[in-house]
Scaffold this motif. Structure first.
Motif, PDB file in Angstrom:
ATOM      1  N   THR A   1       4.224  10.750 -19.081  1.00 44.13           N
ATOM      2  CA  THR A   1       4.137   9.282 -19.047  1.00 44.13           C
ATOM      3  C   THR A   1       5.154   8.710 -18.072  1.00 44.13           C
ATOM      4  OG1 THR A   1       3.409   9.297 -21.344  1.00 44.13           O
ATOM      5  CG2 THR A   1       4.185   7.210 -20.474  1.00 44.13           C
ATOM      6  N   GLU A   2       6.374   9.217 -18.096  1.00 37.02           N
ATOM      7  CA  GLU A   2       7.398   8.747 -17.147  1.00 37.02           C
ATOM      8  C   GLU A   2       6.994   9.046 -15.714  1.00 37.02           C
ATOM      9  OE1 GLU A   2      11.237  10.269 -18.187  1.00 37.02           O
ATOM     10  OE2 GLU A   2      11.296   9.166 -20.084  1.00 37.02           O
ATOM     11  N   SER A   3       6.446  10.236 -15.493  1.00 37.11           N
ATOM     12  CA  SER A   3       5.989  10.610 -14.151  1.00 37.11           C
ATOM     13  C   SER A   3       4.868   9.679 -13.682  1.00 37.11           C
ATOM     14  CB  SER A   3       5.502  12.060 -14.177  1.00 37.11           C
ATOM     15  OG  SER A   3       4.889  12.404 -12.974  1.00 37.11           O
ATOM     16  N   ALA A   4       3.951   9.341 -14.580  1.00 36.63           N
ATOM     17  CA  ALA A   4       2.835   8.451 -14.241  1.00 36.63           C
ATOM     18  C   ALA A   4       3.330   7.056 -13.867  1.00 36.63           C
ATOM     19  CB  ALA A   4       1.858   8.367 -15.411  1.00 36.63           C
ATOM     20  N   LYS A   5       4.330   6.553 -14.590  1.00 38.55           N
ATOM     21  CA  LYS A   5       4.860   5.211 -14.309  1.00 38.55           C
ATOM     22  C   LYS A   5       5.566   5.162 -12.961  1.00 38.55           C
ATOM     23  CE  LYS A   5       5.362   3.689 -19.063  1.00 38.55           C
ATOM     24  NZ  LYS A   5       6.283   3.398 -20.154  1.00 38.55           N
ATOM     25  N   ARG A   6       6.120   6.303 -12.527  1.00 37.03           N
ATOM     26  CA  ARG A   6       6.827   6.347 -11.237  1.00 37.03           C
ATOM     27  C   ARG A   6       5.877   6.320 -10.055  1.00 37.03           C
ATOM     28  NH1 ARG A   6      10.426  10.055 -13.803  1.00 37.03           N
ATOM     29  NH2 ARG A   6       9.207  11.794 -12.982  1.00 37.03           N
ATOM     30  N   GLN A   7       4.677   6.857 -10.224  1.00 38.00           N
ATOM     31  CA  GLN A   7       3.762   6.935  -9.085  1.00 38.00           C
ATOM     32  C   GLN A   7       2.468   6.171  -9.326  1.00 38.00           C
ATOM     33  OE1 GLN A   7       2.696  11.040  -8.333  1.00 38.00           O
ATOM     34  NE2 GLN A   7       3.595  11.652 -10.271  1.00 38.00           N
ATOM     35  N   MET A   8       2.605   4.874  -9.528  1.00 40.34           N
ATOM     36  CA  MET A   8       1.439   4.028  -9.755  1.00 40.34           C
ATOM     37  C   MET A   8       0.907   3.482  -8.433  1.00 40.34           C
ATOM     38  SD  MET A   8       2.373   2.018 -13.242  1.00 40.34           S
ATOM     39  CE  MET A   8       0.714   1.644 -13.726  1.00 40.34           C
ATOM     40  N   ILE A   9      -0.409   3.264  -8.391  1.00 41.63           N
ATOM     41  CA  ILE A   9      -1.027   2.657  -7.212  1.00 41.63           C
ATOM     42  C   ILE A   9      -1.721   1.370  -7.642  1.00 41.63           C
ATOM     43  CG2 ILE A   9      -1.381   4.858  -6.017  1.00 41.63           C
ATOM     44  CD1 ILE A   9      -4.378   4.632  -6.818  1.00 41.63           C
ATOM     45  N   ARG A  10      -1.902   0.454  -6.680  1.00 42.80           N
ATOM     46  CA  ARG A  10      -2.622  -0.796  -6.947  1.00 42.80           C
ATOM     47  C   ARG A  10      -4.017  -0.667  -6.351  1.00 42.80           C
ATOM     48  NH1 ARG A  10      -1.851  -5.382  -8.902  1.00 42.80           N
ATOM     49  NH2 ARG A  10       0.391  -5.228  -9.119  1.00 42.80           N
ATOM     50  N   VAL A  11      -5.022  -1.040  -7.146  1.00 45.78           N
ATOM     51  CA  VAL A  11      -6.410  -0.955  -6.714  1.00 45.78           C
ATOM     52  C   VAL A  11      -7.015  -2.354  -6.743  1.00 45.78           C
ATOM     53  CG1 VAL A  11      -8.667   0.055  -7.200  1.00 45.78           C
ATOM     54  CG2 VAL A  11      -6.599   1.356  -7.703  1.00 45.78           C
ATOM     55  N   PRO A  12      -7.550  -2.838  -5.602  1.00 47.80           N
ATOM     56  CA  PRO A  12      -8.195  -4.159  -5.616  1.00 47.80           C
ATOM     57  C   PRO A  12      -9.501  -4.107  -6.400  1.00 47.80           C
ATOM     58  CG  PRO A  12      -8.459  -3.129  -3.466  1.00 47.80           C
ATOM     59  CD  PRO A  12      -7.586  -2.219  -4.270  1.00 47.80           C
ATOM     60  N   LEU A  13      -9.696  -5.083  -7.303  1.00 47.38           N
ATOM     61  CA  LEU A  13     -10.904  -5.139  -8.115  1.00 47.38           C
ATOM     62  C   LEU A  13     -11.680  -6.416  -7.820  1.00 47.38           C
ATOM     63  CD1 LEU A  13      -9.453  -4.043 -11.578  1.00 47.38           C
ATOM     64  CD2 LEU A  13     -10.645  -2.632  -9.910  1.00 47.38           C
ATOM     65  N   ARG A  14     -13.005  -6.316  -7.839  1.00 47.42           N
ATOM     66  CA  ARG A  14     -13.845  -7.499  -7.638  1.00 47.42           C
ATOM     67  C   ARG A  14     -13.974  -8.227  -8.971  1.00 47.42           C
ATOM     68  NH1 ARG A  14     -20.013  -6.820  -6.520  1.00 47.42           N
ATOM     69  NH2 ARG A  14     -19.259  -5.350  -5.004  1.00 47.42           N
ATOM     70  N   GLU A  15     -13.588  -9.489  -8.995  1.00 50.55           N
ATOM     71  CA  GLU A  15     -13.619 -10.346 -10.194  1.00 50.55           C
ATOM     72  C   GLU A  15     -12.851  -9.715 -11.355  1.00 50.55           C
ATOM     73  OE1 GLU A  15     -17.793 -10.716 -10.842  1.00 50.55           O
ATOM     74  OE2 GLU A  15     -18.141 -11.574  -8.861  1.00 50.55           O
ATOM     75  N   GLY A  16     -11.932  -8.804 -11.053  1.00 54.08           N
ATOM     76  CA  GLY A  16     -11.119  -8.155 -12.070  1.00 54.08           C
ATOM     77  C   GLY A  16     -11.901  -7.248 -13.005  1.00 54.08           C
TER      78      GLY A  16
END
Length: 185
Positions: A71-86
């Motif tokens: 879980t700690e490893s996952a929080k360190r390497q997060m990416i942002r993904v653009p979503l249509r209408e969320g």
């Protein structure tokens, strides 16, 4: 008395923005002189359900410790993904990692998440509500999650495409609706 109750609440407030899903646990045995020593490896996906997601891998002798590390490893390497209408992807994408290949397709409202186990965990933590996904090749959870992330990294929003081409978003969107995206010469 109040102190033990405050600690979990403080932790919940800090971590409340993230949702984590355990995708896979692997038990491995090392044979030693006295018998077998067991270790555990955990694969966890973490997201805020608003377009940010990450995955992590953790190994330890105990399952809870492996999950915590992942879980700690996952929080360190997060990416942002653009979503249509969320709620869905902007366009169809293809991703691959090793022998794992995935196809992710945008879907109309009400479709839901149509995807296999490891990919479903990624979409639920990402906040996608409508998507159709297909895993091709390997069904190994590690490769499927990594292939899904490779595909999500390719996702582009109309805003970023318009900025890159030097156009207005409205011009780009009107071309898409008209079908006149092909140059007529």
């Amino acid at each position: 008395m109040a102190n033990p109750n405050m600690r979990p609440n403080q932790r919940d407030e800090r971590d409340s923005e993230f949702v984590d899903r355990l995708v896979h646990i692997n038990r491995v045995a090392k044979v030693v002189k006295g018998g077998r020593r067991f270790g555990f490896a955990a694969l966890v996906v973490v997201g805020d359900q608003k377009g940010r997601v990450g995955f992590g891998h953790g190994k330890a002798r105990e399952v809870p410790e492996a999950i915590r590390k992942a879980t700690e490893s996952a929080k360190r390497q997060m990416i942002r993904v653009p979503l249509r209408e969320g709620r869905t992807l902007h366009h169809d994408v293809y991703g691959r990692h090793g022998a794992g290949r995935v196809v992710l397709r945008a879907a109309p409202p009400g479709t839901g998440i149509i995807a296999g186990g490891p990919m479903r965990a990624v979409f639920e933590t990402l906040g996608v509500q409508d998507v159709v996904a297909k895993a091709l090749g390997s069904s190994n959870p590690y490769n499927m999650v990594r292939a899904t992330f490779e595909a999500l990294k390719e996702e582009d929003s109309p805003r970023s495409v318009a900025a890159r081409r030097g156009l207005k978003v409205s011009t780009l969107q009107s071309r898409r609706r008209d079908g006149s995206d092909v140059a007529e010469a």
